[in-house]
Design a protein around this motif. Structure first.
Motif, PDB file in Angstrom:
ATOM      1  N   VAL A 318     -23.810  -7.047 -24.821  1.00 29.95           N
ATOM      2  CA  VAL A 318     -23.022  -7.574 -23.712  1.00 29.95           C
ATOM      3  C   VAL A 318     -22.229  -8.745 -24.235  1.00 29.95           C
ATOM      4  O   VAL A 318     -22.695  -9.498 -25.051  1.00 29.95           O
ATOM      5  N   SER A 323     -17.615  -4.896 -24.774  1.00 32.47           N
ATOM      6  CA  SER A 323     -18.215  -4.565 -23.490  1.00 32.47           C
ATOM      7  C   SER A 323     -17.174  -4.574 -22.387  1.00 32.47           C
ATOM      8  O   SER A 323     -16.219  -5.335 -22.396  1.00 32.47           O
ATOM      9  N   ALA A 324     -17.403  -3.723 -21.400  1.00 33.70           N
ATOM     10  CA  ALA A 324     -16.523  -3.708 -20.240  1.00 33.70           C
ATOM     11  C   ALA A 324     -16.898  -4.808 -19.271  1.00 33.70           C
ATOM     12  O   ALA A 324     -16.159  -5.108 -18.348  1.00 33.70           O
ATOM     13  N   PHE A 325     -18.065  -5.378 -19.469  1.00 31.34           N
ATOM     14  CA  PHE A 325     -18.538  -6.393 -18.556  1.00 31.34           C
ATOM     15  C   PHE A 325     -18.133  -7.767 -19.055  1.00 31.34           C
ATOM     16  O   PHE A 325     -18.142  -8.040 -20.240  1.00 31.34           O
ATOM     17  N   ALA A 326     -17.794  -8.618 -18.118  1.00 33.18           N
ATOM     18  CA  ALA A 326     -17.446  -9.987 -18.483  1.00 33.18           C
ATOM     19  C   ALA A 326     -18.650 -10.880 -18.233  1.00 33.18           C
ATOM     20  O   ALA A 326     -19.466 -10.606 -17.366  1.00 33.18           O
ATOM     21  N   LYS A 327     -18.718 -11.932 -18.972  1.00 32.03           N
ATOM     22  CA  LYS A 327     -19.852 -12.825 -18.822  1.00 32.03           C
ATOM     23  C   LYS A 327     -19.763 -13.547 -17.487  1.00 32.03           C
ATOM     24  O   LYS A 327     -18.706 -13.915 -17.025  1.00 32.03           O
ATOM     25  N   TRP A 328     -20.898 -13.736 -16.900  1.00 32.64           N
ATOM     26  CA  TRP A 328     -20.959 -14.393 -15.606  1.00 32.64           C
ATOM     27  C   TRP A 328     -20.817 -15.888 -15.799  1.00 32.64           C
ATOM     28  O   TRP A 328     -21.495 -16.480 -16.615  1.00 32.64           O
ATOM     29  N   SER A 329     -19.946 -16.481 -15.042  1.00 36.09           N
ATOM     30  CA  SER A 329     -19.879 -17.930 -15.105  1.00 36.09           C
ATOM     31  C   SER A 329     -20.177 -18.466 -13.727  1.00 36.09           C
ATOM     32  O   SER A 329     -19.585 -18.063 -12.739  1.00 36.09           O
ATOM     33  N   THR A 330     -21.130 -19.350 -13.688  1.00 29.67           N
ATOM     34  CA  THR A 330     -21.639 -19.805 -12.408  1.00 29.67           C
ATOM     35  C   THR A 330     -20.557 -20.449 -11.569  1.00 29.67           C
ATOM     36  O   THR A 330     -20.454 -20.213 -10.375  1.00 29.67           O
ATOM     37  N   ASN A 333     -17.980 -17.843 -10.131  1.00 31.95           N
ATOM     38  CA  ASN A 333     -18.424 -16.770  -9.259  1.00 31.95           C
ATOM     39  C   ASN A 333     -19.384 -17.185  -8.184  1.00 31.95           C
ATOM     40  O   ASN A 333     -19.561 -16.476  -7.218  1.00 31.95           O
TER      41      ASN A 333
END
Lengths: 554, 343
Positions: A318, A323-330, A333
């Motif tokens: 990931v 990856s097609a997913f982007a990292k979650w940033s608190t 989001n």
């Protein structure tokens, strides 16, 4: 050949990438590890051994090379996954002997060597690929600082050279920084082409030493290149500490230091560390490396029942650029508001709530015998898309009514136990039975309650007396009365029984309390009375006492 | 929601999309790959009419192509509520291994044989004695430890366990007080189900008289719509409630108290799937058009658990599948599209 080459150069490792024409990629074909060998968690210094006997060294290195390779295949096999890139030159046929390596025994550079086995390069990609494509050697200095495009394995080696030779590419790497030197290349080539000339003249190498403060004798490396037989000043990594520090130094960024900890951590089975550090690692984009690490580690520790230490390893992928997913940033989001959608979970609800009932209707349409006239009504009206709104709405209303009825039937069925069949007739039949049973039960319970309330007249007395050798045991159970205990004891006293112990309690339900008492006593040797007291007499007396105590209950 | 830093990099190397002519709901990824490295994926349509279709697509992981096979498409009465391929190589049930077994649920449980260029209907499992009444199925699960067992959940509050080799009912249990919406196998003889009555119950086939309630929705009678059992760590299950943006993680050893409630979706959650290769990761997708991958920590922070990564699709995501045969890919379905995303 590889062995001789790398040993003469005293570089850390050498690999041969063979070009596989059927797959058009360069694959790992052979290699030789000449770096530090970790023996029982302490790193043996190569140079110490070197001075004593070089032949022992060679054997040790050779053995280590083979061990590493076997270990890798072993791990691959146990992992089960076929890592498509590998060309298994010598797939191990025998199970791993217990004296063989396990992952904790390897030093970092050995790990790196192991990793290299997994790589493959299509022509033009990566360092070996480029070398092959250009038919020219590629010298990468400061490989640890190179970005992933040029050298994706920039972990350990500081200098990597790829020389296209024969039908593939020879790669040599070392933990030192070595400047590009054409004579070096020629020297290496000589080993393979078998062309022995006189040694080329030495080259001064001043820049090297300045750039590498930790290593004490870097310049000697170049000199060694020139000489076939070297003295014992060879490898700069003298001991475990130094290797670690140079290893750490090779990876200037903080995440990379975590790789070391990772490797140690894995052997120490510390989960939290690994996951964190691996997350850092992924930012570096060492996807292939990490993938291989994860494959290997997973394979090795999968049997050790530590699934938790590794899942995060897999998660390396990931956030990699693939990856097609982007990292979650608190910050971006995390938002308290929940979007109000008009019809949440619309499709899911449809599937669960509506679709099953569609089947029901269809079924009824298709059956020949429909029990209800209403269903027949629907049959007369076609339900396929019809022009007449009135009829279709009537039909829809009909359908809803039927659905409601069905639902109620279902509820009824679920309330009644012992239902076997699911058709409406038996649901009703079973319900009728059940209600009858419930009536019976209610009646019985009411009667019982009735009886309980009028329980005053009920004889609920029990008096047990036993006398054994002067010891008296008395058990009385009767309706609660005030002062009964005192009277009982008085009675016993009159009869000549000395009370030594009393146990009394109440039992029973809320309204009717039963008094239970156990009296122990001794028959007094009384001159006035008869010695033997008849049990029946005592019983009678006690009964009298109890009876005379008959108080009306409040 | 449109934050440029959060836009996922949807490139041709990390995703593959198939667009259908009708909305899609049910989806399944095959557990065997054919010789040429193709993975079969079945997608079921969602058309609110009698005629629905199930299409079989082929996915090539190397070239990242997702192509339908027109010859491998068949009709289904009303939308299939779930599709699932046989969990392992179906050697015992079939003549040759080049075929796949696909099970569909709708009015009945049906088995289909997916061959190279055709799909044959194998069997239909009907438990009702009379033809008047049928109890349509909301979901089913294929036991991957004992593949002859399939458990189905139905709106008639029962769960039926079928022995598909013999084609008979192994047992039928009244599982809940209301309609059962999902069922999931844990071990060879243990399954759990969720229902409109708001409870998650575990059943053991060795003791059919008793079931264990391990969770009940906090508002009584809030239906629980979906259930997923962590195959890598059988202690954990996940469920979603109706109209809720929470993913509830349960530990079967501590009933009634959820281990975690993952609350970062901005719309109701429609689908959940545990990671097939990891015991701590789960993916969820919902009406906020986002698919979130979560990593469950050993200790949760004070603000709750944040997901690890996010993917934003174009509209509400209805379905999510994460197959053990393709652990690097997550399949989602939204509107008319089915998309494979690289993890």
């Amino acid at each position: 050949m590889l062995q001789a080459a790398v040993q003469s150069l005293h570089w850390t490792y050498t690999l041969f990438w063979q070009f596989s024409s059927q797959q058009r990629v360069l694959k790992w074909s052979d290699g030789f590890y000449n770096g530090e060998i970790k023996v029982r968690r302490t790193v043996e210094a190569m140079d110490d051994v070197k001075s004593s006997s070089s032949s022992e060294d060679e054997e040790a290195s050779l053995q280590r090379t083979n061990q590493l390779r076997d270990l890798y295949y072993e791990l691959l096999l146990s992992d089960g996954a076929s890592h498509g890139d590998i060309v298994a030159n010598e797939p191990p046929a025998t199970p791993r002997p217990c004296t063989a390596l396990s992952p904790e025994d390897l030093s970092e550079s050995e790990w790196y060597y192991l990793m290299c086995v997994s790589f493959s390069f299509p022509p033009g990609v990566g360092l070996p690929g480029k070398a092959y494509a250009r038919r020219q050697h590629v010298w990468l200095e400061g490989a640890n600082e190179a970005d992933t495009k040029t050298f994706s394995r920039a972990i350990l080696a500081k200098t990597v050279v790829c020389i296209p030779l024969l039908d593939g590419v020879v790669e040599l790497g070392t933990t030192d920084k070595v400047q590009e030197n054409i004579n070096f290349i020629k020297h290496v080539k000589r080993f393979f082409i078998g062309d022995h000339h006189t040694l080329p003249p030495k080259h001064p190498l001043s820049e090297n030493s300045a750039s590498n403060p930790i290593l004490e004798e870097p310049q000697l490396l170049m000199e060694l290149v020139m000489e076939e037989d070297s003295s014992a000043t060879g490898l700069p990594d003298g001991g475990s500490n130094r290797l670690d520090s140079s290893w750490l130094e090779l990876l200037p960024a903080e995440p990379a230091a975590s790789v070391v900890e990772l490797l140690h951590g894995e052997s120490d089975n510390s989960e939290a560390e690994t996951s964190q550090q691996l997350c850092c690692m992924e930012q570096e984009g060492h996807t292939h490396y990490s993938k291989t690490v994860s494959t290997i580690l997973e394979g090795s520790s999968g049997h050790r029942c530590q699934p938790d230490s590794l899942p995060s390893v897999r998660r390396l992928l990931v956030d990699s650029f693939q990856s097609a997913f982007a990292k979650w940033s608190t910050s971006a989001n995390y938002c308290h508001e929940v979007l109000v959608v008009e019809n949440p979970q619309r499709l899911l609800k449809n599937i669960l709530f509506r679709v099953p009932y569609l089947h029901g209707n269809q079924k009824r349409q298709n059956t020949n015998y429909s029990a209800q006239t209403l269903e027949q009504l629907e049959k007369m009206m076609p339900t396929t898309s019809h022009d007449d709104d009135l009829i279709s709405s009537h039909v829809a209303a009909e359908r809803r009514r039927r659905e409601k009825l069905n639902e109620k039937f279902m509820t009824l069925r679920s309330l009644v136990p012992y239902v076997t069949k699911m058709d409406k007739a038996s649901i009703l039949g079973d319900t009728i039975e059940y209600v009858k049973q419930l009536h019976e039960t209610v009646k019985k319970l009411e009667e019982k309650d009735e009886r309980r309330r009028s329980g005053k007249k009920r004889k609920e007395r029990a008096v047990e007396v036993s006398v054994i050798e002067g010891e008296v045991l008395l058990e009385v159970e009767c309706v609660e009365k005030e002062g009964l205990l005192l009277d009982l004891m008085k009675t016993l006293e009159e009869v000549g029984i000395e009370v030594t112990g009393v146990k009394s309690s109440f039992k029973g339900d809320d309204d009717e309390r039963v008094f239970v008492v156990e009296l122990r006593g001794k028959v007094k040797k009384n001159a006035k009375r008869r010695n033997k007291i008849s049990i029946m007499e005592v019983k009678k007396l006690l009964h009298n006492t109890i009876n005379s105590h008959h108080h009306p209950l409040p | 929601m449109d934050n440029t830093s959060q836009e996922s990099q949807l490139q041709s190397e990390n995703s593959s999309t198939y667009e259908s002519t009708y909305p899609l709901y049910a989806m399944a990824i095959s557990s065997s790959s054919t010789s040429s490295n193709l993975q079969r994926i079945a997608v079921g349509s969602f058309i609110e009419e009698y005629t629905n279709r199930v299409d079989i697509l082929s996915f090539n992981a190397e070239t990242l192509t997702l192509r339908p096979n027109p010859s491998l498409s068949f009709d289904h009465p009303y939308p299939p509520t779930k599709l699932m391929f046989h969990p392992s190589t179906p050697s015992s049930l079939l003549r040759h291994s080049a075929v796949d077994l696909l099970a569909t649920s709708g009015d009945y449980l049906r088995l289909w044989e997916v061959r190279e260029s055709s799909v044959e209907a194998l069997s239909l499992f009907n438990n009702s004695k009379t033809s008047e009444f049928c109890a349509p199925l909301t979901s089913f699960d294929w036991n991957d430890i004992d593949p002859k067992r399939i458990g189905t959940s139905s709106i008639d509050t029962t769960c039926t366990i079928w022995d598909i080799e013999k084609g008979v009912v192994e047992t039928q249990l009244i599982a809940h007080d209301k309609e059962v919406y999902d069922i999931a196998w844990g071990e060879a003889r243990v399954f759990s189900s969720v229902s409109a009555d708001g409870s998650v119950r575990i059943f053991d086939l060795r003791d059919k008289e008793h079931s264990t309630i391990i969770y009940e929705s906090p508002q009584p009678d809030t239906p629980l719509l979906r259930l997923a059992w962590n195959k890598q760590d059988l202690r954990y299950m996940a469920t979603i409630l109706m109209d809720s943006n929470k993913v509830v993680i349960l530990d079967i050893r501590s009933p009634t108290m959820p281990v975690a409630e993952l609350e970062r979706h901005r719309g109701s959650v429609s689908a959940i799937a545990w990671a097939p290769q990891s015991s701590r990761h789960i993916c969820s997708a919902g009406d906020d058009a986002q698919a979130l991958i979560w990593e469950l920590p050993t200790v949760a922070g004070p603000n709750g658990i944040d997901p690890m990564s996010v993917y934003s699709a174009g509209c509400e995501i209805n379905q999510l599948q994460w197959s053990a045969t393709q652990p690097d890919w997550i399949a989602i379905a939204f509107a008319n599209k089915m998309q494979l995303l690289r993890v």
